[in-house]
Design a protein around this motif. Structure first.
Motif, PDB file in Angstrom:
ATOM      1  N   GLY A  23       0.962  -1.168  -0.143  1.00  0.00           N
ATOM      2  CA  GLY A  23      -0.014  -0.100  -0.072  1.00  0.00           C
ATOM      3  C   GLY A  23       0.894   1.367   0.001  1.00  0.00           C
ATOM      4  O   GLY A  23       1.941   1.155  -0.021  1.00  0.00           O
ATOM      5  N   PRO A  24       0.055   2.474  -0.018  1.00  0.00           N
ATOM      6  CA  PRO A  24       0.906   3.692  -0.209  1.00  0.00           C
ATOM      7  C   PRO A  24       1.572   3.879   1.331  1.00  0.00           C
ATOM      8  O   PRO A  24       1.080   3.671   2.307  1.00  0.00           O
ATOM      9  CB  PRO A  24      -0.239   4.735  -0.315  1.00  0.00           C
ATOM     10  N   GLU A  25       2.706   4.587   0.841  1.00  0.00           N
ATOM     11  CA  GLU A  25       3.528   4.918   2.080  1.00  0.00           C
ATOM     12  C   GLU A  25       2.984   5.942   3.099  1.00  0.00           C
ATOM     13  O   GLU A  25       3.330   5.956   4.228  1.00  0.00           O
ATOM     14  CB  GLU A  25       5.068   5.278   1.550  1.00  0.00           C
ATOM     15  N   ASP A  26       2.130   6.767   2.489  1.00  0.00           N
ATOM     16  CA  ASP A  26       1.505   7.476   3.417  1.00  0.00           C
ATOM     17  C   ASP A  26      -0.040   7.100   4.060  1.00  0.00           C
ATOM     18  O   ASP A  26      -0.697   8.007   4.249  1.00  0.00           O
ATOM     19  CB  ASP A  26       1.179   9.009   2.624  1.00  0.00           C
ATOM     20  N   GLY A  27      -0.356   5.857   3.696  1.00  0.00           N
ATOM     21  CA  GLY A  27      -1.640   5.403   4.127  1.00  0.00           C
ATOM     22  C   GLY A  27      -1.458   5.156   5.547  1.00  0.00           C
ATOM     23  O   GLY A  27      -0.576   5.045   6.289  1.00  0.00           O
ATOM     24  N   GLY A  54      -6.213   1.813   0.378  1.00  0.00           N
ATOM     25  CA  GLY A  54      -5.543   2.873   0.728  1.00  0.00           C
ATOM     26  C   GLY A  54      -4.671   2.815   2.159  1.00  0.00           C
ATOM     27  O   GLY A  54      -3.991   3.801   2.420  1.00  0.00           O
ATOM     28  N   ARG A  56      -1.669   1.409   4.653  1.00  0.00           N
ATOM     29  CA  ARG A  56      -0.180   1.014   4.440  1.00  0.00           C
ATOM     30  C   ARG A  56      -0.187  -0.217   5.494  1.00  0.00           C
ATOM     31  O   ARG A  56      -0.475  -0.076   6.593  1.00  0.00           O
ATOM     32  CB  ARG A  56       0.804   2.256   5.034  1.00  0.00           C
TER      33      ARG A  56
END
Length: 277
Positions: A23-27, A54, A56
């Motif tokens: 997943g997204p590193e900013d999730g 969404g 992480r």
């Protein structure tokens, strides 16, 4: 899927704990921690789903498992040491997290969530609770420390199907995934992906019930308690007593014992919906 690592301090020095990240590193982070003889790769299906929403998702290999370092002193393979390693990961994340813990991973989660200032927002306990009966502890003791060498992946898969039948009705592809992510090279073939010495602390003592009620009473965050309907580790009466607390939601998985694999669509949805609240 990405790989990550953190150096952590144990009583024997610094070691590396590795993890698998989706997943997204900013999730918003979800930390998924596996059971006694398993690894972070058990959560691939759940992590893929949560990452699609969404989140992480970070799935560590506990010390002595998977890609993480083995420890030189077998008596260090105990929950307090695992919690120390996981605390280094939580310090790296430096913010609120959700927690999914299967068996030992749930014990570690309870230990952290019982501490003042902990970062866990919501927690899933997968087939583990405030009390583990003596009979279940004896069963675990008896199958640890007898790790064979397998000639190939199909032979290892057959072993997993027998030992982990309580995971539930998994597909052929799911069993093969568990086998492929459970293997490490060994003389004469392949072996399971953990240090056999993890058995030492359990086998060194007479099997006895594990009472964590004092720890559990300090956990006040929202908890989803999942119980395999045929579990010998999380007894019905233990689950019912825990679910009497207003912050606990109990869900039972039919056709599974210890512990539901969290790989099928219904179980994944159950976890995802709870963590989305």
């Amino acid at each position: 899927m990405r790989e990550g690592a953190v150096r952590w301090l144990s009583p024997a020095g610094f070691f590396t704990m590795r993890w698998w990240e989706w997943g997204p590193e900013d999730g918003a982070p979800v930390v998924c921690v596996h059971g006694l003889t398993r690894s972070g790769r058990d959560f691939d299906a759940l992590a893929r789903h949560l990452a699609g929403a969404g989140r992480r998702v970070i799935c560590p290999d506990l010390p002595g498992r998977g890609a993480s370092d083995w420890l030189p002193d077998p008596m260090l393979y105990q929950p307090a040491v695992y919690i120390a390693a996981l605390s280094h990961l939580l310090a790296r994340l430096d913010g609120p997290v959700d927690w999914v813990g299967t068996s030992l991973g749930g014990i570690c989660g309870m230990g952290i969530a019982a501490m003042a200032g902990h970062p866990i927002r919501r927690m899933v306990l997968n087939d583990v609770g405030a009390f583990v009966p003596k009979k279940a502890m004896a069963r675990i003791r008896d199958y640890l420390g007898t790790e064979p060498v397998f000639r190939d992946i199909p032979a290892l898969e057959a072993h997993l199907r027998a030992v982990h039948a309580p995971f539930g009705a998994l597909s052929d592809a799911e069993w093969r995934h568990l086998a492929e992510t459970s293997a490490r090279p060994a003389e004469g073939g392949i072996a399971l992906h953990y240090d056999p010495a993890i058995a030492a602390p359990i086998r060194a003592a007479e099997a006895q019930a594990l009472d964590m009620q004092g720890l559990w009473e300090k956990v006040r965050i929202p908890v989803l308690l999942i119980r395999g309907a045929e579990s010998d580790l999380l007894l019905p009466e233990t689950a019912a007593a825990m679910a009497a607390e207003p912050h606990v939601t109990l869900a039972e998985v039919a056709g599974a014992g210890h512990a539901p694999a969290l790989m099928d669509a219904a179980q994944i949805a159950l976890v995802a919906e709870f963590l989305a609240q």
